[in-house]
Each structure stands twice: as structure tokens, then as C-alpha cells.
Design a protein around this motif. Sequence first.
Motif, PDB file in Angstrom:
ATOM      1  N   GLU A  75       0.875  -1.176   0.000  1.00 26.17           N
ATOM      2  CA  GLU A  75       0.000   0.000   0.000  1.00 26.17           C
ATOM      3  C   GLU A  75       0.915   1.230   0.000  1.00 26.17           C
ATOM      4  OE1 GLU A  75      -2.050   3.197   0.624  1.00 26.17           O
ATOM      5  OE2 GLU A  75      -0.960   2.580   2.426  1.00 26.17           O
ATOM      6  N   PRO A  76       0.711   2.149  -0.985  1.00 24.77           N
ATOM      7  CA  PRO A  76       1.693   3.226  -1.201  1.00 24.77           C
ATOM      8  C   PRO A  76       1.926   4.155  -0.004  1.00 24.77           C
ATOM      9  CG  PRO A  76       0.270   3.018  -3.122  1.00 24.77           C
ATOM     10  CD  PRO A  76      -0.306   2.120  -2.058  1.00 24.77           C
ATOM     11  N   VAL A  77       0.890   4.555   0.714  1.00 23.29           N
ATOM     12  CA  VAL A  77       1.116   5.510   1.810  1.00 23.29           C
ATOM     13  C   VAL A  77       1.899   4.850   2.940  1.00 23.29           C
ATOM     14  CG1 VAL A  77       0.015   6.930   3.580  1.00 23.29           C
ATOM     15  CG2 VAL A  77      -0.829   6.992   1.231  1.00 23.29           C
ATOM     16  N   ALA A  78       1.611   3.579   3.211  1.00 20.08           N
ATOM     17  CA  ALA A  78       2.371   2.865   4.241  1.00 20.08           C
ATOM     18  C   ALA A  78       3.836   2.761   3.817  1.00 20.08           C
ATOM     19  CB  ALA A  78       1.771   1.473   4.471  1.00 20.08           C
ATOM     20  N   ALA A 111      -2.494  13.660   4.679  1.00 18.65           N
ATOM     21  CA  ALA A 111      -2.114  14.624   5.725  1.00 18.65           C
ATOM     22  C   ALA A 111      -1.124  13.953   6.674  1.00 18.65           C
ATOM     23  CB  ALA A 111      -3.352  15.108   6.477  1.00 18.65           C
ATOM     24  N   SER A 112      -1.375  12.682   7.010  1.00 18.01           N
ATOM     25  CA  SER A 112      -0.479  11.955   7.908  1.00 18.01           C
ATOM     26  C   SER A 112       0.904  11.807   7.278  1.00 18.01           C
ATOM     27  CB  SER A 112      -1.057  10.569   8.226  1.00 18.01           C
ATOM     28  OG  SER A 112      -2.294  10.692   8.898  1.00 18.01           O
ATOM     29  N   LEU A 113       0.935  11.419   6.000  1.00 20.88           N
ATOM     30  CA  LEU A 113       2.219  11.270   5.317  1.00 20.88           C
ATOM     31  C   LEU A 113       2.962  12.602   5.277  1.00 20.88           C
ATOM     32  CD1 LEU A 113       4.228   9.564   3.659  1.00 20.88           C
ATOM     33  CD2 LEU A 113       2.894  10.127   1.619  1.00 20.88           C
ATOM     34  N   ASP A 114       2.226  13.687   5.091  1.00 19.47           N
ATOM     35  CA  ASP A 114       2.886  14.997   5.055  1.00 19.47           C
ATOM     36  C   ASP A 114       3.487  15.328   6.418  1.00 19.47           C
ATOM     37  OD1 ASP A 114       3.453  16.970   3.048  1.00 19.47           O
ATOM     38  OD2 ASP A 114       2.246  18.400   4.187  1.00 19.47           O
ATOM     39  N   ILE A 116       4.393  13.064   8.741  1.00 13.98           N
ATOM     40  CA  ILE A 116       5.457  12.089   9.007  1.00 13.98           C
ATOM     41  C   ILE A 116       6.736  12.450   8.243  1.00 13.98           C
ATOM     42  CG2 ILE A 116       6.111   9.681   8.523  1.00 13.98           C
ATOM     43  CD1 ILE A 116       3.181   8.935   9.333  1.00 13.98           C
ATOM     44  N   SER A 117       6.567  12.962   7.030  1.00 13.95           N
ATOM     45  CA  SER A 117       7.735  13.239   6.176  1.00 13.95           C
ATOM     46  C   SER A 117       8.226  14.678   6.312  1.00 13.95           C
ATOM     47  CB  SER A 117       7.372  12.953   4.713  1.00 13.95           C
ATOM     48  OG  SER A 117       6.350  13.836   4.283  1.00 13.95           O
ATOM     49  N   GLY A 118       7.605  15.449   7.182  1.00 11.10           N
ATOM     50  CA  GLY A 118       8.021  16.842   7.314  1.00 11.10           C
ATOM     51  C   GLY A 118       7.718  17.672   6.071  1.00 11.10           C
ATOM     52  N   GLY A 119       6.563  17.379   5.422  1.00  5.97           N
ATOM     53  CA  GLY A 119       6.155  18.218   4.294  1.00  5.97           C
ATOM     54  C   GLY A 119       6.674  17.751   2.947  1.00  5.97           C
ATOM     55  N   ARG A 120       6.683  16.444   2.730  1.00  5.46           N
ATOM     56  CA  ARG A 120       7.196  15.944   1.444  1.00  5.46           C
ATOM     57  C   ARG A 120       6.181  15.129   0.665  1.00  5.46           C
ATOM     58  NH1 ARG A 120      11.952  12.546   2.230  1.00  5.46           N
ATOM     59  NH2 ARG A 120      11.637  12.324   4.478  1.00  5.46           N
ATOM     60  N   ALA A 121       4.907  15.175   1.060  1.00  7.66           N
ATOM     61  CA  ALA A 121       3.904  14.305   0.443  1.00  7.66           C
ATOM     62  C   ALA A 121       3.317  14.901  -0.838  1.00  7.66           C
ATOM     63  CB  ALA A 121       2.773  14.036   1.426  1.00  7.66           C
TER      64      ALA A 121
ATOM     65  N   ALA B  78      -0.038   4.323   8.769  1.00  4.05           N
ATOM     66  CA  ALA B  78       1.062   5.163   8.277  1.00  4.05           C
ATOM     67  C   ALA B  78       2.052   5.426   9.408  1.00  4.05           C
ATOM     68  CB  ALA B  78       0.513   6.478   7.713  1.00  4.05           C
ATOM     69  N   LEU B  79       1.531   5.757  10.591  1.00  2.00           N
ATOM     70  CA  LEU B  79       2.419   6.042  11.725  1.00  2.00           C
ATOM     71  C   LEU B  79       3.236   4.801  12.107  1.00  2.00           C
ATOM     72  CD1 LEU B  79       3.555   7.707  14.013  1.00  2.00           C
ATOM     73  CD2 LEU B  79       1.444   7.307  15.306  1.00  2.00           C
ATOM     74  N   LEU B  80       2.574   3.646  12.159  1.00  2.00           N
ATOM     75  CA  LEU B  80       3.301   2.433  12.555  1.00  2.00           C
ATOM     76  C   LEU B  80       4.314   2.013  11.488  1.00  2.00           C
ATOM     77  CD1 LEU B  80       0.589   0.269  14.346  1.00  2.00           C
ATOM     78  CD2 LEU B  80       2.329   1.749  15.352  1.00  2.00           C
TER      79      LEU B  80
END
Lengths: 438, 438
Positions: A75-78, A111-114, A116-121, B78-80
Motif C-alpha cells: 500500500e503506497p502511503v504505508a 495529511a499523515s504522510l505529510d 510524518i515526512s516533514g512536508g514531502r507528500a 502510516a504512523l506504525l
Amino acid sequence: MNALARPMRLGLFLQGAGHHVAGWRHPEAEFGGENLGLIQRIAATAEAGHFDLLFLADGLTTSADAHPSFVARLEPVALLSALAMSTRHIGLAATMSTTYTEPFHLARAFASLDHISGGRAAWNAVTTSYARSSANFMRGQHPSHDDRYAIAEEFIDVVRGLWDSFADDAFVKDKARGVYVEPGRVHTLSHQGRFFTVGGPLNVSRPPQGHPVIIQSGSSGPGQRLAARVGEIIFTAQQTQAEGQAFREGLHAQVREAGRDPGHVMVLPGVCPVIGGTEAEAKALYAQLQGGIDPAAAILLLNDRLGHDVSGYDLDGPLPDLPQSDQLQSRARLLTDLARRENLTLRELYYLVAGARGHRIVWGTPEQVADALEEWFRGGAADGFNIMPPFFPTQFERFVEDVVPILRRRGLVRGEYTGATLRDNLGLPRPPNRFFPG
Amino acid sequence: MNALARPMRLGLFLQGAGHHVAGWRHPEAEFGGENLGLIQRIAATAEAGHFDLLFLADGLTTSADAHPSFVARLEPVALLSALAMSTRHIGLAATMSTTYTEPFHLARAFASLDHISGGRAAWNAVTTSYARSSANFMRGQHPSHDDRYAIAEEFIDVVRGLWDSFADDAFVKDKARGVYVEPGRVHTLSHQGRFFTVGGPLNVSRPPQGHPVIIQSGSSGPGQRLAARVGEIIFTAQQTQAEGQAFREGLHAQVREAGRDPGHVMVLPGVCPVIGGTEAEAKALYAQLQGGIDPAAAILLLNDRLGHDVSGYDLDGPLPDLPQSDQLQSRARLLTDLARRENLTLRELYYLVAGARGHRIVWGTPEQVADALEEWFRGGAADGFNIMPPFFPTQFERFVEDVVPILRRRGLVRGEYTGATLRDNLGLPRPPNRFFPG
């Protein structure tokens, strides 16, 4: 070199088993869409080459006879959340369908990926072409091509509204007053549209980028309208420079009509570079890859891209006249045009599609590959390229080690990351909050 | 110490702003469900203490007056996936609803997390209690309590079927033969049930654990039936040892009836440890936390847990008789029982709920906290505990640094991770593939 007014943008289209349908069979190929160690190594290589983006496609069905890269993929976001931990600068772009996902879930995932990545989504907002996907979901019948785009338009607006649920300064976390979030800085969307009813607010604070970068990949009429209104990166599949120029010019006109700045919309055609130390070596490698194609698999891929079964026709005759498919309209048209223009037989066409699924294949020395990219870029046919290596990791390493330095010497690409977020790096503005402007 | 026949299991219930509603106001508290750096530090602490699990709750709505930990929180998978990169051994458990998710998406998300983490994923399969969640999704009306469980039963079966789409050896990746996946080792589910029609196969290969570990958190009649049939870790909220013993015994009987081994089902009540260097210090800390509670926020939390609005009643009178709610049935009953048993006023009850949302609070010295856990564990009221620190990170660090060593000296917990996967570490069997046995 960091003062480039308009550097050539580079995305890596990351695909487990490579882009050439037989690429995984090459002796040097390592593969697996679920091979995290390999994927981390490839991501590190892309970042060492100062690529702007890691791009993941996606699909919601599978079968044993699918392209090896599509049979199984994380799954891409994971996956990108994990890659956010082993990279620092590169943008992380995932494909997610507007046809078989809920806007609330999707807005939250990106939003979570953004965060987690510090604004790289970045989100590649697609419609699901394949009717068979509907069999995996509750929604029942697969919507028509036009409805899919009408759904996508509303879906994207809902998602952007949900991303604006909280003002950037909503979470005051004031221990003394006991106020965690300012109630007046939270917006309830209360969307009621033709396809969606979504209350809100989203349960994730506003993404660091305001909104993750929006990518659009459809080039049909409705796809271009959507791209002009909301797209920031446009992923395309033109085969000739003239097609690329015409597409980009047409899109710019639509972007201006939509009241936006064409400088904020970047067109990235997919390119599959087959690289050899000499021209003969590259040619031999391409021949070797083509030789590994299973004709039965190739014809399935062609059927897939055309949206029609052509296996009953004479393989050494021309492409038959076919009615417009409800599936991949723009991609099918580009292929049909190509076959007519070059007088390709069905067999030649399916061998070509097996290479990079209709994307442009460039084979040659590093210099020749760099020339091919520069020509399109300077000619206004592209703002950059989504690089689709025929197999991983050596062909991609070759691109980063041998082609990127040439592009850098020519002043075409950056030699460093200049910003903190993907938007910063791309020179894209941070969208204001619709409900809490300024 | 690694030869413990039945070690006490420890989960960390990770929650951005702590479990006590006013915990975040403590001078030592750091917080934020989106504060990745802090969450990574907490996860590292849990792993240093050889915890079995990191556990994330979830919800699909929010509001400015929600518990601070619930206003905004990252999407759990995503967090995990990100935390899988900074940890090596600890299990990674995420809550995801069977009421507002598609089985295909859910199966894929958890299979992906299991691959990314090398076999450490667990799924807390919940039904969504809150009717207001329906406003964020297309499905229309919120289903009743009984329907939610009927949906969950079918949903989980579909998900487990999808995880079995590929035989463990399906991906032969034979370069010479050109066979990437063996067609005969792929199963198409073709599920047609009362609530779901799902074709399959899943487009992720079989998870390393076969199936991620299944957690169940509902303790109502239907919740217990589901737990007995499919649950491997059962997260509960009993307040007394007698309740805990009765629940665990009753569950074991149902587990045996379902043809399963009670040794493969672990009951983990939630516990909120408030730890001080002395008893007086712990008591003062608890009083300080309780003093930070905003009564208006506390009554909202109580309404939420009871599924009824009690704000019109005399706060210094007893809990009124209330009809059964369609929301959190078992949790509401435990609270009602507690109020009756201890003759609590409404005000006392809501202060108690504000502490840990109805979970047991244990305050005292590290020895006293260890005693409280040991007593329940030896008394057969628990297989371990889901630890719910009132705030992060210091109260949790205190637990790991001061309480865990006591438990270890007493031979109650392990001092190392013994297996490669979460199942290995928990002594849970790897499920056989339903379609490709042996």
C-alpha cells in the motif's frame, strides 16, 4: 547551480520489478514490490541524484498474468511513510484512487504522510480505469469515464476542504489556560454534493505543506480540465516532442483560463532510459529485454492499454479500427496515433507497449540519453521527466551515476535540495487555508 | 529469565497527549499525536523495556472539545510503518474500524505493515460506536450495535481470506522460465455474503506472520463471541480483580467452545499507572492531575462513555437509571456497575472517567504498581496489561525504568525478545493458509 531559474524536474517512477515487462529477467535485476531493503537502497540512490520525487503508481486488482510489478505491491502511503524515515529531502508521491476510496480516509492518509515526512507528500489523484476493480469493493457498478472525472472533481475539492479543517495556529496547547485547541480555529466542512456528503472536521491538523502537492495523470479532455484546475505535477505519456509541446501548450492555455500560473504546473512525461556504455551496448541491452518478452503476456498488456481485445487480429497486419474505450482514453489514443504514424504492425506495437506500457523508450549512451531529455526540455515539451528504469537497481544507478552528472554539467538540474518541503523544492506556493485566510 | 512459561504481556497504549484528560497540562508533559520525534522516543523506551506491543487506538471523528489525545492523530498504519523503521522487535498494533472501511483496503494496509515491519503487525478489529462517524462517510445510516458486530464477523473473515490469496511460495520469480508468480498458487476469494461482495485476490503477497495478530476490544455479548472466535489479544477495561477473573474465565469457556486453545488468547486490561517516588508523591501527582480537569470537558467524556447525556442531573447525586445505549455497551455497563458498587456521585464518576476513560487507575510507588499488576496476573484476572500512562514521556519512562525491573526480578516479564515476529514473541501459532494448506 542552485540558481537555475527553471531546473529540469526528475521523478523516479519506482516499480518493484522494473518497467519493462521482462526487465526482472535480466541477470542484474533485483526485484519485488515488497522488498523493502531494495526499495530503501533505490530511494537513497534517487536522493543522492537530487531527484525531486519518488513516484508510486497503484492499482486495486491483481491477477497472476499481470505485469510482474503489479501482481503484488505494498500500500503506497504505508510504504512511503517507511521511506520517509530513510530519506530526508526527496518528495514522496503516492497514487490513490478517487473512484474506490472515501475522501475522509484519503485526506487523512496524505495529511499523515505529510506530517510524518516533514512536508514531502504528494498525491497522484487518479480515477480507476479498470471496471474489474469494482468487484473488490462495495460500491457496486463501475462508473463511466465521464462520471469518474465528475466524481474526481468533487472528491478533490472535499479532500482539500478537509485539509483546511484546522487553522495553522489552531493547536495552541496552552497548559496554563487548559486550552489544547482553539475552538474558533476549527472548521466543520459540512459538504453536501452530487456524489459525497462529508461532515468533517478532519482529525489530523493542517499538513506542513498546507496541502500535499497534487499530481494528475489523465490526459483525456476531462483529465486535462482537472489538471488545469488543480494539478501541480502532470504525469503524461507522449511519444514525440511535437506531441509533448502541443500538450504542454494546450494545458498552459487551460491553466491560464482557470486563473492559475502555468509556472505552478509542471509536465513530466514518463521516459524509460535503456543505458549502455556504448550505443551498441545499449542497443543490445534493449534487444535482450525485448527478447525476454512472452508474446502472450505482451498481447494482454496491449489489450489492457487499448481497452479492447485485439488478440483475434493478424499480428503482422495493422492496428484495426477500434471504437473508443471507456477505460484509458488518452493513453489509448496516444498508442493508436503512434501505430498509425509509424505504420506499426500489431506485433510491433505490442512489443513496444511491453517495453514501458506506452511510455517513451530512449536507448543509448549516457550522453545520448541526456541529449534526448535536454531536447524535449529546451523544446518546451516537458518541465522534467518521470524516469522509468527498465529494471532495478543497476539501470537506475547508471542513470544517477552517468546521466545526472551530464545534466548537471549542462546546467539543467540542481545539485542540491534548497527547501525544507517538497513545495519549497519545486517552487510551488503553499496554498492558503480556505476557511482561515492569512 | 527467557524461559518464563507464561510471561506477563505488556502493551503500551500510545496516545499523543497522554491518557489522563488533563495529563498534557502537567509541567513535564510533552505531547502531540503528530509529534513524530516524541513518538519515536516513546517507542524506543517501550522497546528498551521489552514491551510486546505498541498499541494505537483510533477514531473517525473529531471536535474541538474532544479528549486532547483524540482531536488530531495520524492515521495509525502510516504512523506504525514509520515506527517500524526506528524499532526492531516490538509489535505494532493499529486500530481500524470494520464499520467504515473496505475489507480490501484494510487487508492490504495490514498486510503491507506486516511486510514493512518484518512480521510485527497486529490489527485491533473494532466496530465504530459513534453514530456521528457516519457523517464523514458515504455509507449512510450508522448500523445498530448488533449489526455492527454481524458486519465485523463477516468483515474479518473476508480480510483473513484475502490474506490467504497467495500461497507462501507463490512468487517463484524464475528468471529462466520467465515465471514471476505460479498461477496455480493464487486464490480468488469470490466472497459473496450478507454485507460484502469481494472478488480478490489481494494485491499483496501473504504477510510474514500469515495473518497479522488479531486484537479485539469489545466486551459486550457479541464482542465476546467475536473475541472467542478470532481474537488473540483481548483489550478490556475491568475495574476489579473479580471482574477480571470472571471475564477471563467466561471468555476461556467460549474460546474452548469455539474449538480454540485458551493459551492462544491473551486478556490485557488497560491500566493507568500514576507513579511517584513515595506513596505521598504519587497521591499528590494524582490529585494534581485531577485538579487540572475542566468539569465541562469531564462531563462530555462521561456522556460519551455512557452513551447518554447526564449533564441535567444533580452532580452530587447518584448515577440515574439509564436505558441501554446502542453505543459502547460493555464499557457503559462496567462504569454503571462501578458507580453502583462504590456509591459514587455523578461528580465522582466523571472525575474518575476523566482519569483514564473508565480504565483502572493505579497510583503508588513503583513497588505498589508492580504489586497491583502481579496480583491480577497471578490471580488469573489478566495475561498482562495495556499500560496507559497519564502523560508522556516521563510517567512512561518511570514505568520502564522503575516498575519493569521489579517485574523482571520477580520473574514476571521477559528480559529479551526471543522471536523474529510478533507471533513468535507471543507464542502464537502462524495460521495455515485456508486455500493452500501445508
